[in-house]
Design an enzyme around this catalytic site. Structure first.
Site, mmCIF file in Angstrom:
data_model
loop_
_atom_site.group_PDB
_atom_site.id
_atom_site.type_symbol
_atom_site.label_atom_id
_atom_site.label_comp_id
_atom_site.label_asym_id
_atom_site.label_seq_id
_atom_site.Cartn_x
_atom_site.Cartn_y
_atom_site.Cartn_z
ATOM 1 N N GLY A 11 0.816 -1.205 0.000
ATOM 2 C CA GLY A 11 0.000 0.000 0.000
ATOM 3 C C GLY A 11 0.850 1.255 0.000
ATOM 4 O O GLY A 11 2.072 1.213 0.185
ATOM 5 N N SER A 13 2.719 4.409 1.171
ATOM 6 C CA SER A 13 3.508 4.722 2.373
ATOM 7 C C SER A 13 3.929 3.489 3.162
ATOM 8 O O SER A 13 4.253 3.581 4.339
ATOM 9 C CB SER A 13 2.760 5.716 3.273
ATOM 10 O OG SER A 13 2.529 6.921 2.573
ATOM 11 N N ASP A 37 4.207 5.360 -9.267
ATOM 12 C CA ASP A 37 4.214 6.816 -9.105
ATOM 13 C C ASP A 37 4.847 7.495 -10.315
ATOM 14 O O ASP A 37 4.413 8.572 -10.736
ATOM 15 C CB ASP A 37 4.968 7.230 -7.837
ATOM 16 C CG ASP A 37 4.233 6.836 -6.567
ATOM 17 O OD1 ASP A 37 3.015 6.567 -6.626
ATOM 18 O OD2 ASP A 37 4.878 6.811 -5.505
#
Length: 178
Positions: A11, A13, A37
């Site tokens: 997930g 972080s 990202d």
């Protein structure tokens, strides 16, 4: 056979990016680190907040549309092509679809030696990291902490809740065939 691809799934972080950087530092060969990202940042701004692309709901849920799916499929195939061309690749991804997401990657990476790694992190700890980062929609870490692992099969699981990225990377590096 030598490991060609390391897939880190966890997930938001959970520590994947830190683990990825540590793997690059400690593995003997050069490894490319590619993150979902990076894909999102490479997309046109118009797709980063639309129902055709990717949306981040106020509660932290991530909603992907048809244009995102098209680009994500091309990105996945591109990473597989790089590995087939001889690059060693660390993939930092978030399997929003759990097992279905892994099946997409398995299809793209067929014939390659892949190490599947689950990056676990307690939801409260990931939420604290999310707040400290300041660049994520609050709630994303908590929403993703469990759902990304549903039905996913791993060769190895690391837990970054109380374990530093380097220690997690060292654990993974011992499993990389070469």
């Amino acid at each position: 056979m030598a490991t060609q691809v390391i897939v880190l799934n966890g997930g938001s972080s959970s520590g994947k990016s830190g683990i990825s950087r540590c793997l690059q530092a400690i593995l003997p060969d050069p490894w490319l680190a590619l993150s979902v990202d990076t894909l999102v940042e490479a997309m046109p701004a118009s797709l980063r907040a639309s129902d055709a692309g990717i949306e981040f709901a106020p509660d932290g849920q991530v909603i992907v549309g048809p244009e995102f799916r098209t680009l994500d499929a091309a990105w996945t195939e591109g990473i597989a092509a790089m590995a087939r061309a001889g690059a060693r690749v660390i993939v930092d991804d978030v399997f929003l679809g759990g097992a279905v997401s892994q099946q997409r990657w398995q299809k793209a990476l067929a014939g390659l030696d892949v190490l599947w790694v689950g990056v676990m992190c307690d939801s409260a700890v990931a939420t604290g990291r999310e707040i400290a980062r300041g660049d994520r929609v609050r709630g994303m870490a908590a929403w993703q902490a469990e759902v990304v692992h549903e039905g996913v099969a791993y060769d190895l699981v690391v837990d970054s809740t109380h374990t530093e990225s380097l220690v997690c990377a060292q654990t993974i590096a011992t499993r990389v065939g070469g």
